[in-house]
Structures are given as C-alpha cells and as structure tokens.
Design a protein around this motif. Structure first.
Motif, PDB file in Angstrom:
ATOM      1  N   MET A   1      -2.162  -4.367  -6.488  1.00 15.81           N
ATOM      2  CA  MET A   1      -1.174  -3.299  -6.693  1.00 15.81           C
ATOM      3  C   MET A   1      -1.363  -2.179  -5.683  1.00 15.81           C
ATOM      4  O   MET A   1      -2.369  -2.109  -5.002  1.00 15.81           O
ATOM      5  N   VAL A   2      -0.388  -1.298  -5.627  1.00 16.59           N
ATOM      6  CA  VAL A   2      -0.487  -0.109  -4.783  1.00 16.59           C
ATOM      7  C   VAL A   2      -1.540   0.817  -5.392  1.00 16.59           C
ATOM      8  O   VAL A   2      -1.551   0.999  -6.598  1.00 16.59           O
ATOM      9  N   PRO A   3      -2.445   1.378  -4.603  1.00 20.17           N
ATOM     10  CA  PRO A   3      -3.434   2.287  -5.201  1.00 20.17           C
ATOM     11  C   PRO A   3      -2.789   3.525  -5.802  1.00 20.17           C
ATOM     12  O   PRO A   3      -1.687   3.925  -5.413  1.00 20.17           O
ATOM     13  N   LEU A   4      -3.506   4.119  -6.737  1.00 22.83           N
ATOM     14  CA  LEU A   4      -2.961   5.254  -7.495  1.00 22.83           C
ATOM     15  C   LEU A   4      -2.570   6.425  -6.605  1.00 22.83           C
ATOM     16  O   LEU A   4      -1.546   7.066  -6.833  1.00 22.83           O
ATOM     17  N   TRP A   5      -3.390   6.678  -5.556  1.00 19.84           N
ATOM     18  CA  TRP A   5      -3.125   7.910  -4.798  1.00 19.84           C
ATOM     19  C   TRP A   5      -1.789   7.868  -4.081  1.00 19.84           C
ATOM     20  O   TRP A   5      -1.218   8.920  -3.781  1.00 19.84           O
ATOM     21  N   MET A   6      -1.232   6.683  -3.827  1.00 19.50           N
ATOM     22  CA  MET A   6       0.081   6.646  -3.173  1.00 19.50           C
ATOM     23  C   MET A   6       1.169   7.197  -4.090  1.00 19.50           C
ATOM     24  O   MET A   6       2.047   7.943  -3.661  1.00 19.50           O
ATOM     25  N   TYR A   7       1.081   6.825  -5.385  1.00 16.59           N
ATOM     26  CA  TYR A   7       2.035   7.410  -6.336  1.00 16.59           C
ATOM     27  C   TYR A   7       1.865   8.923  -6.395  1.00 16.59           C
ATOM     28  O   TYR A   7       2.837   9.675  -6.453  1.00 16.59           O
ATOM     29  N   LEU A   8       0.595   9.370  -6.372  1.00 23.16           N
ATOM     30  CA  LEU A   8       0.353  10.812  -6.457  1.00 23.16           C
ATOM     31  C   LEU A   8       0.911  11.528  -5.230  1.00 23.16           C
ATOM     32  O   LEU A   8       1.429  12.646  -5.344  1.00 23.16           O
ATOM     33  N   VAL A   9       0.829  10.874  -4.057  1.00 23.32           N
ATOM     34  CA  VAL A   9       1.373  11.516  -2.852  1.00 23.32           C
ATOM     35  C   VAL A   9       2.892  11.630  -2.952  1.00 23.32           C
ATOM     36  O   VAL A   9       3.473  12.678  -2.623  1.00 23.32           O
ATOM     37  N   VAL A  10       3.554  10.564  -3.433  1.00 24.33           N
ATOM     38  CA  VAL A  10       5.012  10.639  -3.606  1.00 24.33           C
ATOM     39  C   VAL A  10       5.369  11.764  -4.566  1.00 24.33           C
ATOM     40  O   VAL A  10       6.269  12.577  -4.306  1.00 24.33           O
ATOM     41  N   ALA A  11       4.624  11.846  -5.692  1.00 22.07           N
ATOM     42  CA  ALA A  11       4.921  12.888  -6.676  1.00 22.07           C
ATOM     43  C   ALA A  11       4.677  14.268  -6.086  1.00 22.07           C
ATOM     44  O   ALA A  11       5.472  15.193  -6.299  1.00 22.07           O
ATOM     45  N   ALA A  12       3.587  14.426  -5.311  1.00 24.32           N
ATOM     46  CA  ALA A  12       3.299  15.740  -4.722  1.00 24.32           C
ATOM     47  C   ALA A  12       4.392  16.138  -3.741  1.00 24.32           C
ATOM     48  O   ALA A  12       4.834  17.290  -3.722  1.00 24.32           O
ATOM     49  N   ALA A  13       4.864  15.169  -2.929  1.00 23.82           N
ATOM     50  CA  ALA A  13       5.923  15.484  -1.972  1.00 23.82           C
ATOM     51  C   ALA A  13       7.201  15.877  -2.696  1.00 23.82           C
ATOM     52  O   ALA A  13       7.867  16.859  -2.333  1.00 23.82           O
ATOM     53  N   LEU A  14       7.539  15.133  -3.768  1.00 25.88           N
ATOM     54  CA  LEU A  14       8.760  15.459  -4.516  1.00 25.88           C
ATOM     55  C   LEU A  14       8.641  16.847  -5.147  1.00 25.88           C
ATOM     56  O   LEU A  14       9.591  17.631  -5.140  1.00 25.88           O
ATOM     57  N   PHE A  15       7.438  17.151  -5.663  1.00 25.51           N
ATOM     58  CA  PHE A  15       7.229  18.464  -6.270  1.00 25.51           C
ATOM     59  C   PHE A  15       7.414  19.571  -5.236  1.00 25.51           C
ATOM     60  O   PHE A  15       8.052  20.589  -5.518  1.00 25.51           O
ATOM     61  N   CYS A  16       6.885  19.362  -4.023  1.00 26.21           N
ATOM     62  CA  CYS A  16       6.974  20.419  -3.022  1.00 26.21           C
ATOM     63  C   CYS A  16       8.413  20.580  -2.522  1.00 26.21           C
ATOM     64  O   CYS A  16       8.850  21.696  -2.253  1.00 26.21           O
ATOM     65  N   VAL A  17       9.153  19.451  -2.413  1.00 27.70           N
ATOM     66  CA  VAL A  17      10.568  19.564  -2.049  1.00 27.70           C
ATOM     67  C   VAL A  17      11.306  20.385  -3.096  1.00 27.70           C
ATOM     68  O   VAL A  17      12.079  21.303  -2.784  1.00 27.70           O
TER      69      VAL A  17
END
Lengths: 102, 193
Positions: A1-17
């Motif tokens: 599977m995709v490692p957890l931190w990739m989901y966290l990076v997507v979420a962090a980017a969406l939050f900052c946008v």
C-alpha cells in the motif's frame, strides 16, 4: 500500500490551500468553500490514521462521520448569514460586513 | 516504492483533490469555484475508498457533493451579479500565501521521513508504515452498531442530531424575509444611495 505519510502530505497541502483561501478571498461564499476544503483535509487525516494505526477500532471513522454533521450545520448557518447580509447590504464581500465594528 | 495500481489510483485522486482545491481558491468566477469544489470533494471520496472506508465515501458523495456543494451553488445563484468581483484577493494575500507555504513546509518536515537524514528525531517512524493490518470485513456493520450503542457513540450521535436541528431552525430564522423587510437597507461605506 501507499505509506501513511503520503496521505498526510495530501491532507496538509489541502489544508494549507484552504487556509490561504480563508485568509485571502474577499467573497464570503468563497471563504465558506475554503473552510470546506480544510474540513476535508481533517477528514482525510482522521480516516488515514484510523486505517494505518488502529483499523480494529472504528473511532476514526465515527469521528469523521461527526465532522460531516458539523460541516453540514456550519454550511447551513453560514450561508443563511451570508444571504441575510446580502439582503441588507447588497454585498457578499466579507469586508463590507462591518456593522458591528467599533 | 514500486508502482502498483493502488499507488497510481492514489496519485490520480490526490492530484484531482489538490488541483481542484487550488482552482476553488483561485477561480475568478465563483460558480466555477463551486463546481471545482465538487471535483475536489469527489477526489476525497476516492481517497476514502482507497483507505477501506466505503461508507464514508458514500457519505462524502451524498452529504458533501449532493447536499453541501449544491447548497453553496444555490447560494451563489441567490447572490447575483457578484460572481465576478474585480479584486479576487484582499491586500494581504502575499503574506497569507507565504504563511500557508511556511505552515505546509513545517507540516511536511514533521510528517515525512525526509528530515530523518538531517538527524531530526524520528518519532514519526510509524508514518512510513505501508502494510497495516487488514480491516475486518464487517466494519461497516460494526460502525453502524457502535453509532447507536450507549457504550460507544450514542451520546455524540444524539448531540449531532440536536446540532443539525438547531442549525436548521437557525438558518430558517436568519433568512426569514418577514423581519428584514421593514429595516432599511444599509449600503456599504463609500457608496451613496
């Protein structure tokens, strides 16, 4: 599977946008839409941590479901406020909502 | 990491979510912003499916795209002539952009393993986990049962229903035209009527 931190990076980017939108847009409805983006980033985090750290307990999914309910309530009241403001001042620019400013 | 179908799907949905999210914030036409918001929410629903939470993906499509985004679009249509405001952002937008980028970089430095090489404490070692335990096949049923179980989430569930009721009544009262009519319209400052 995709490692957890990739989901966290997507979420962090969406939050900052979303954060940039809340701070910078002048239109109040656009600010509400940016808040929806931030809430979605939080939901991605909740579900991703549930999946990767504690899939046997469903607390993460239940929390995400409650975030849905709060987001629905927030949108309904926020849009009602904006439409009420538009009726009174013929404007949805957040800077014009200064009736209670000293 | 080898490229699997799952990571490919993750990339597609992640790019959809983020690209549409950026367009929500930067489109000049507010109606287009609303449509991009729907795309972004759909991307998040795809991520939920990848994370083995199909029930939440369904919620996302039904509640967010079907109700909240439509409500926002209806509100955009109810405030006509204002979909194209001349200045999109306020005066501090460059500072805000810098702040958002800095927050993002700080978050990335904490949640990714990139900083481990520099010698930063690797308390986030769990975040590189890529083979979590399997989800029980009946997790959807269990979630439904736990939501109405007094030992789990019954109280917050009931509080959420009261909150939605209060929000509905509040929204109806706020837009009730009966009380707004006899009050004069106050124009924004600097605009003579």
């Amino acid at each position: 599977m995709v490692p957890l931190w990739m989901y966290l990076v997507v979420a962090a980017a969406l939050f900052c946008v979303g954060m940039f939108g809340v701070l910078s847009r002048r239109n109040a409805i656009a600010i509400l839409m940016s808040i929806e983006l931030m809430l979605n980033a939080v939901n991605i985090n909740l579900v991703a941590f549930w999946r990767y750290q504690a899939p046997e307990r469903l607390n993460g999914q239940a929390f995400a479901a409650f975030v849905f309910a709060v987001a629905a309530a927030e949108t309904a009241v926020g849009l009602a406020l904006i439409i009420s403001l538009y009726r009174r001042r013929k404007s949805v620019v957040a800077d014009d909502a200064n009736l209670m400013k000293w | 990491m080898d490229i699997t179908i799952e990571s490919l799907v993750f990339l597609i949905f992640g790019a959809l979510t983020l690209g549409a999210g950026v367009l929500v914030v930067t489109s000049r036409n507010l109606f287009h912003s609303g449509l991009y918001l729907m795309m972004s929410l759909f991307g998040v629903a795809g991520l939920f499916v990848l994370l083995a939470a199909p029930l939440l993906a369904g919620f996302q499509v039904v509640v967010y795209i079907g109700a909240i985004a439509i409500l926002i679009i209806v509100a955009i249509m109810l405030t006509p002539g204002l979909t194209q405001i001349k200045t999109l952002f306020n005066e501090q937008w460059m500072v805000n952009l810098a702040a958002a980028v800095i927050v993002f970089l700080v978050l990335v430095s904490v949640i990714t393993p990139l900083m481990d090489d520099v010698g930063v404490d690797n308390w986030n070692a769990d975040f590189t986990e890529d083979h979590p335990k399997a989800v029980a096949a009946d997790s959807m049923t269990t979630l439904g049962e736990q939501l109405v179980d007094p030992d789990y989430f019954m109280l917050p569930f009931e509080v959420a229903s009261v909150l939605l009721m209060a929000a509905m009544i509040g929204a109806v009262l706020l837009v009730n035209p009966g009380q707004a009519e006899d009050e004069s319209v106050v124009p924004p400052e600097g605009e003579e009527v």
